[in-house]
Design a protein around this motif. Structure first.
Motif, PDB file in Angstrom:
ATOM      1  N   THR A 175      38.424  33.114  42.248  1.00 27.00           N
ATOM      2  CA  THR A 175      36.996  33.241  42.535  1.00 27.00           C
ATOM      3  C   THR A 175      36.766  34.167  43.720  1.00 27.00           C
ATOM      4  OG1 THR A 175      36.579  30.997  41.709  1.00 27.00           O
ATOM      5  CG2 THR A 175      34.875  31.992  43.072  1.00 27.00           C
ATOM      6  N   HIS A 179      35.011  37.808  42.793  1.00 27.72           N
ATOM      7  CA  HIS A 179      33.579  37.563  42.978  1.00 27.72           C
ATOM      8  C   HIS A 179      33.168  37.541  44.448  1.00 27.72           C
ATOM      9  CE1 HIS A 179      32.779  36.880  38.725  1.00 27.72           C
ATOM     10  NE2 HIS A 179      33.953  36.289  38.680  1.00 27.72           N
ATOM     11  N   THR A 209      30.739  34.555  36.135  1.00 28.12           N
ATOM     12  CA  THR A 209      30.051  35.600  35.386  1.00 28.12           C
ATOM     13  C   THR A 209      28.774  35.060  34.751  1.00 28.12           C
ATOM     14  OG1 THR A 209      32.144  36.731  34.968  1.00 28.12           O
ATOM     15  CG2 THR A 209      30.301  37.271  33.509  1.00 28.12           C
ATOM     16  N   TRP A 212      26.264  35.094  37.482  1.00 30.95           N
ATOM     17  CA  TRP A 212      25.734  36.444  37.719  1.00 30.95           C
ATOM     18  C   TRP A 212      24.677  36.794  36.675  1.00 30.95           C
ATOM     19  CZ3 TRP A 212      26.059  39.110  41.986  1.00 30.95           C
ATOM     20  CH2 TRP A 212      27.186  39.015  42.812  1.00 30.95           C
TER      21      TRP A 212
END
Length: 467
Positions: A175, A179, A209, A212
């Protein structure tokens, strides 16, 4: 494989239980949609605490990798022309979504990677920190100007996005690294991104994701795929890719750097480490031992900022090793998602075997086994990939076990007679990521900080990680 195989793009939810016996067949994320792969090769992803398969990960064919890059290329013109203050609104919403889903994300990371609850939480919060930082992109991207640099001439510098970037990430921080380190700054600056997620621990990247997408990131700005190592060169050399960011082993990093540079790409490559700590006789024993335990056992040693080697003054070495052995033996091994666990499993059975081979190699090279974690067992989780804390004493400079990255909860003890001898031993190591000294002497602390080859320096701090 006897378990039922189900097709999911999503991942373990808060109400799910570990060890469901259900195997998720994961998808790629391309151009804003979850797409099933036509892969003929699938890799098992495990719950390291139980040894059970929890997902099947596609070794995506090149046409799917190409589709991800092309989607990012199509999204780039509109995204790069979106005003920066509008781009960062997505990051503000993403930060709020991480806060809202924090426990879910932590638990997922525990299940798929094997980090303890606190370690997994730290992984995600470090990603959130960089997202917060990237929200300042309207200031970070400001350029510079100078009037009359020459008679009648002014200069202006602008910072602009470049295109499609590729992220190649390891499994140990699935992670934080993609990210946190990579995606937020890249997309906030107006670029688009293709992430090659780690096949051993991909579900955290997929869940992030989804967030996001929920935060409003336009289709194609972020794409996520998995593939075999042999197909990574296809991505690196893709004509649409303008830059590559890599974290992993130094040997692979050198290959990535060479391939990307040869193809005219910008590239950053972060490799392995073998961090050392110099422990002087005037240190505070309890504080020093506690710091070392946290540094070499945290994340089961599977981090580049672990502390796998201590260089100890001979006159306190026996006492310190005894204290370390006592504290390490008291750590609670257990499944990663139980909050009382202080040492979780290694990520895969294959990696566990690698760590065990390194321990054997250390013994073959002449090290002394002060604490043996090879037969670690957790009742009720006998299939888990556990290795207990292990201490190899009397490690000399000619032993590879003290100079190469093991990536497990293994501590090597090198003995020296003075500060100067210890500093020479540390600086002789090829990997200079982090460097630590334990001492009450201001003089030696200053000398160490000035003369160590380590890039990040800790004074009485076992893990010298910057903000």
């Amino acid at each position: 494989m006897q378990e039922a195989v189900k097709t999911f793009y999503h991942v373990l939810r808060p109400g799910d239980q570990a060890g469901l016996g259900e195997v998720r067949k994961l998808h790629n994320f391309i151009d804003g949609a979850w797409r099933p792969s036509s892969a003929t090769v699938w890799r098992d992803a495990f719950d390291p605490s139980t040894g059970e398969v929890i997902a099947m990960v596609p070794a995506s064919p090149r046409e799917e990798l190409d589709a991800a890059v092309e989607a990012a290329a199509r999204a780039y013109p509109a995204w790069s022309q979106t005003p920066v203050h509008k781009r960062v609104q997505v990051l503000f919403r993403m930060k709020a979504l991480i806060d809202a889903h924090l426990d879910e994300l932590v638990r997922l990371l525990c299940i798929e990677q094997g980090k303890t609850w606190n370690e997994s939480q730290g992984d995600i919060l470090k990603a959130r920190e960089v997202i917060e930082f990237a929200c300042g992109m309207p200031q970070l991207m400001k350029g510079e100007s100078l009037m009359n640099v020459s008679v009648g001439y002014d200069t202006v510098l602008y910072r602009e996005p470049m295109g499609v970037f590729l992220g190649l990430v390891p499994w140990n921080f699935p992670t934080m690294i993609p990210h946190g380190w990579m995606i937020p700054l890249c997309v906030a600056a107006g670029n688009t991104f293709v992430l090659k997620a780690a096949s051993s621990a991909p579900q955290s990247a997929l869940r992030m994701t989804e967030l996001w997408q929920e935060a409003g990131l336009p289709d194609g700005v972020l794409n996520v795929v998995t593939c075999d190592a042999k197909d990574v060169n296809f991505l690196i050399r893709h004509p649409r890719i303008v830059g590559v960011s890599f974290v992993g082993s130094s040997s692979v990093g050198q290959q990535v750097y060479a391939e990307a540079a040869a193809a005219g790409k910008r590239v950053q490559a972060l490799g392995e480490a073998k961090n050392h700590a110099l422990v002087l006789a005037d240190c505070r024993p309890e504080r020093t031992a506690s710091g070392i335990i946290n540094a070499f056992c945290g994340c089961a040693g599977e981090r580049c900022m672990a502390l796998p080697v201590i260089v100890v003054e001979e006159r306190i070495a026996d006492a310190l090793v005894a204290l370390l052995k006592e504290k390490a033996a008291a750590l609670r091994l257990g499944p990663a998602w139980e909050k009382e666990t202080r040492l979780g499993p290694l990520v895969t059975a294959r990696h566990r075997e690698s760590v065990l081979r390194w321990i054997e190699k250390g013994l073959d090279e002449g090290a002394t086994l002060a604490l043996d974690g090879r037969d670690a067992r957790v009742p009720g989780h006998e299939g888990g990939f556990f290795v207990g804390p292990t201490i190899l004493d009397h490690v000399s400079s000619d032993m590879s076990v003290g100079d190469r990255e093991i990536f497990g909860p293994v501590l090597c003890v090198k003995r020296v007679h003075s500060f100067e001898e210890g500093l020479r031993a540390m600086n002789a190591n090829a990997f200079a990521n982090g460097s630590v000294i334990y001492t009450e002497s201001g003089y030696y602390a200053r000398e160490f900080a000035r003369r160590t080859h380590g890039g990040m320096v800790g004074i009485n701090v076992g893990i010298p990680v910057p903000v």
